[in-house]
Motif scaffolding. Sequence first.
Motif, mmCIF file in Angstrom:
data_model
loop_
_atom_site.group_PDB
_atom_site.id
_atom_site.type_symbol
_atom_site.label_atom_id
_atom_site.label_comp_id
_atom_site.label_asym_id
_atom_site.label_seq_id
_atom_site.Cartn_x
_atom_site.Cartn_y
_atom_site.Cartn_z
ATOM 1 N N ARG A 204 31.180 43.377 36.764
ATOM 2 C CA ARG A 204 30.887 42.005 37.155
ATOM 3 C C ARG A 204 31.728 41.736 38.411
ATOM 4 N NH1 ARG A 204 31.891 41.840 31.839
ATOM 5 N NH2 ARG A 204 33.816 40.651 32.011
ATOM 6 N N VAL A 205 31.066 41.426 39.523
ATOM 7 C CA VAL A 205 31.720 41.428 40.825
ATOM 8 C C VAL A 205 31.802 40.027 41.410
ATOM 9 C CG1 VAL A 205 31.674 42.371 43.166
ATOM 10 C CG2 VAL A 205 30.848 43.755 41.244
ATOM 11 N N ALA A 206 32.997 39.690 41.902
ATOM 12 C CA ALA A 206 33.187 38.478 42.688
ATOM 13 C C ALA A 206 33.201 38.873 44.159
ATOM 14 C CB ALA A 206 34.493 37.790 42.316
ATOM 15 N N VAL A 207 32.210 38.386 44.890
ATOM 16 C CA VAL A 207 32.072 38.670 46.318
ATOM 17 C C VAL A 207 32.823 37.579 47.069
ATOM 18 C CG1 VAL A 207 30.445 38.926 48.231
ATOM 19 C CG2 VAL A 207 29.824 39.731 45.931
ATOM 20 N N ALA A 208 34.007 37.901 47.554
ATOM 21 C CA ALA A 208 34.846 36.907 48.230
ATOM 22 C C ALA A 208 34.734 37.075 49.736
ATOM 23 C CB ALA A 208 36.301 37.067 47.786
ATOM 24 N N ASP A 209 34.535 35.971 50.428
ATOM 25 C CA ASP A 209 34.397 36.030 51.881
ATOM 26 C C ASP A 209 34.697 34.654 52.458
ATOM 27 O OD1 ASP A 209 33.019 38.256 53.850
ATOM 28 O OD2 ASP A 209 32.801 36.217 54.633
ATOM 29 N N ILE A 210 35.161 34.646 53.694
ATOM 30 C CA ILE A 210 35.444 33.363 54.344
ATOM 31 C C ILE A 210 34.162 32.579 54.595
ATOM 32 C CG2 ILE A 210 35.336 34.210 56.741
ATOM 33 C CD1 ILE A 210 37.918 32.474 57.214
ATOM 34 N N PHE B 128 40.689 33.080 42.312
ATOM 35 C CA PHE B 128 40.992 33.958 41.176
ATOM 36 C C PHE B 128 40.923 33.195 39.859
ATOM 37 C CE2 PHE B 128 42.125 36.966 44.360
ATOM 38 C CZ PHE B 128 42.089 38.209 43.738
ATOM 39 N N ALA B 129 41.271 31.930 39.875
ATOM 40 C CA ALA B 129 41.136 31.127 38.656
ATOM 41 C C ALA B 129 39.670 30.997 38.269
ATOM 42 C CB ALA B 129 41.753 29.746 38.870
ATOM 43 N N ARG B 130 38.800 30.825 39.257
ATOM 44 C CA ARG B 130 37.359 30.738 38.966
ATOM 45 C C ARG B 130 36.849 32.058 38.412
ATOM 46 N NH1 ARG B 130 32.363 30.462 43.224
ATOM 47 N NH2 ARG B 130 30.735 30.648 41.632
ATOM 48 N N VAL B 131 37.297 33.178 38.975
ATOM 49 C CA VAL B 131 36.880 34.484 38.458
ATOM 50 C C VAL B 131 37.261 34.623 36.988
ATOM 51 C CG1 VAL B 131 37.250 36.974 38.627
ATOM 52 C CG2 VAL B 131 36.976 35.617 40.706
ATOM 53 N N ALA B 132 38.485 34.241 36.650
ATOM 54 C CA ALA B 132 38.936 34.343 35.259
ATOM 55 C C ALA B 132 38.084 33.486 34.333
ATOM 56 C CB ALA B 132 40.406 33.944 35.168
ATOM 57 N N ARG B 133 37.713 32.288 34.805
ATOM 58 C CA ARG B 133 36.902 31.388 33.980
ATOM 59 C C ARG B 133 35.487 31.921 33.778
ATOM 60 N NH1 ARG B 133 38.917 27.439 37.454
ATOM 61 N NH2 ARG B 133 36.856 27.286 38.446
ATOM 62 N N GLU B 134 34.879 32.400 34.848
ATOM 63 C CA GLU B 134 33.457 32.728 34.811
ATOM 64 C C GLU B 134 33.161 34.185 34.473
ATOM 65 O OE1 GLU B 134 31.260 31.285 38.189
ATOM 66 O OE2 GLU B 134 32.387 29.407 38.268
ATOM 67 N N LEU B 135 34.065 35.089 34.846
ATOM 68 C CA LEU B 135 33.811 36.511 34.633
ATOM 69 C C LEU B 135 34.802 37.159 33.680
ATOM 70 C CD1 LEU B 135 33.018 37.690 38.302
ATOM 71 C CD2 LEU B 135 31.415 36.867 36.558
ATOM 72 N N GLY B 136 36.018 36.604 33.631
ATOM 73 C CA GLY B 136 37.090 37.211 32.855
ATOM 74 C C GLY B 136 38.210 37.660 33.778
ATOM 75 N N PRO B 137 39.336 38.104 33.195
ATOM 76 C CA PRO B 137 40.461 38.532 34.019
ATOM 77 C C PRO B 137 40.118 39.746 34.875
ATOM 78 C CG PRO B 137 40.823 39.111 31.723
ATOM 79 C CD PRO B 137 39.611 38.232 31.760
ATOM 80 N N VAL B 138 40.734 39.800 36.038
ATOM 81 C CA VAL B 138 40.419 40.835 37.020
ATOM 82 C C VAL B 138 40.940 42.202 36.570
ATOM 83 C CG1 VAL B 138 40.813 41.587 39.401
ATOM 84 C CG2 VAL B 138 40.421 39.173 38.902
ATOM 85 N N ASP B 139 40.084 43.213 36.687
ATOM 86 C CA ASP B 139 40.472 44.603 36.439
ATOM 87 C C ASP B 139 40.636 45.393 37.737
ATOM 88 O OD1 ASP B 139 40.139 44.752 33.407
ATOM 89 O OD2 ASP B 139 38.134 44.086 34.013
ATOM 90 N N ILE B 140 39.893 44.993 38.763
ATOM 91 C CA ILE B 140 39.858 45.738 40.027
ATOM 92 C C ILE B 140 39.932 44.750 41.181
ATOM 93 C CG2 ILE B 140 38.519 47.318 41.487
ATOM 94 C CD1 ILE B 140 36.905 47.906 38.768
ATOM 95 N N LEU B 141 40.823 45.009 42.112
ATOM 96 C CA LEU B 141 40.873 44.250 43.362
ATOM 97 C C LEU B 141 40.693 45.218 44.517
ATOM 98 C CD1 LEU B 141 41.536 41.881 45.330
ATOM 99 C CD2 LEU B 141 43.954 42.556 45.079
ATOM 100 N N MET C 272 47.435 40.816 40.077
ATOM 101 C CA MET C 272 48.438 41.376 39.177
ATOM 102 C C MET C 272 48.818 40.411 38.069
ATOM 103 S SD MET C 272 51.073 43.599 41.547
ATOM 104 C CE MET C 272 51.920 44.320 40.123
ATOM 105 N N ARG C 273 48.894 39.139 38.381
ATOM 106 C CA ARG C 273 49.231 38.160 37.349
ATOM 107 C C ARG C 273 48.198 38.197 36.225
ATOM 108 N NH1 ARG C 273 51.099 33.200 41.433
ATOM 109 N NH2 ARG C 273 53.284 33.840 41.601
ATOM 110 N N GLN C 274 46.912 38.285 36.589
ATOM 111 C CA GLN C 274 45.877 38.352 35.556
ATOM 112 C C GLN C 274 45.918 39.683 34.821
ATOM 113 O OE1 GLN C 274 41.934 37.156 36.762
ATOM 114 N NE2 GLN C 274 42.677 35.363 37.872
ATOM 115 N N MET C 275 46.154 40.767 35.544
ATOM 116 C CA MET C 275 46.206 42.084 34.915
ATOM 117 C C MET C 275 47.351 42.188 33.910
ATOM 118 S SD MET C 275 45.434 44.501 38.237
ATOM 119 C CE MET C 275 43.848 44.499 39.062
ATOM 120 N N VAL C 276 48.499 41.683 34.294
ATOM 121 C CA VAL C 276 49.662 41.732 33.397
ATOM 122 C C VAL C 276 49.385 40.924 32.136
ATOM 123 C CG1 VAL C 276 52.065 41.034 33.128
ATOM 124 C CG2 VAL C 276 51.334 42.206 35.220
ATOM 125 N N GLU C 277 48.829 39.730 32.311
ATOM 126 C CA GLU C 277 48.562 38.871 31.154
ATOM 127 C C GLU C 277 47.496 39.473 30.245
ATOM 128 O OE1 GLU C 277 47.334 34.242 30.090
ATOM 129 O OE2 GLU C 277 47.581 34.853 32.191
#
Length: 258
Positions: A32-38, A71-84, A123-128
Amino acid sequence: MHDLAGKVAVVTGAASGIGRAIAEAYAKAGARVAVADIDAGKASDAASAMGHGAIGLAMDVTDEAQVEAGFARVARELGPVDILVSNAGIQIISPIVDFTYADWRRMLAIHLDGAFLTTRAAMRQMVEARRGGSIILMGSAHSHVASKFKAPYVTAKHGLLGLARVIAKEGAADGIRANVICPGFVRTPLVEKQIPEQARELGISEDAVVRDVMLRDTVDGEFTTLEDIADTALFLAGFGSNALTGQSLLVSHGWHME
């Protein structure tokens, strides 16, 4: 290693070029991918084209509040980040004597501050979450070598090696790996823009820039492809242990060898 089912990935600068190729490869592998861009519109369009639950994020990686909110939105909608994949970047070509301080600071902010801010949030999400993770910084062959007219770019790309090594040491106890992909020249819009700029600065033709500057030291005179980099990013994302961490992988047709 190519099965990312159940994983959540954030890729910055992912609306086009290398970032989009990596995001698409991750989506095809089941992440599940978050496409981040300016560019929020392009990020949304790219995410829609990927499917697999991908979302688009408006993110200026130099803006701490935007990074944290994204990153807070990613955690809410997709789950905690595994890959950056910290990929966002720009290029400005100029001799040091003509380089403005504003452009120097802008380049370092995007490449280094952006890598730090997104890494910290991931890292904060990964650690938690306590399930490890993979942090991939997008370096360059210029993480190891230098070229004229690219002072802040070369400085920043060298700096990413040090950052990755610190991440690897600090993250090891939590199963967090960190590595740097170091591409050679990939014919993206960023590189296309450099060809006339370098031709002007060096006083040579655009064909000579490609042949005698960009591809001169490769083993086969070939550009690195988007697929080459996406395959490398897929490999690093799926690698399962700390055996491969704190390293830089040169993907440059032998331009630079270590």
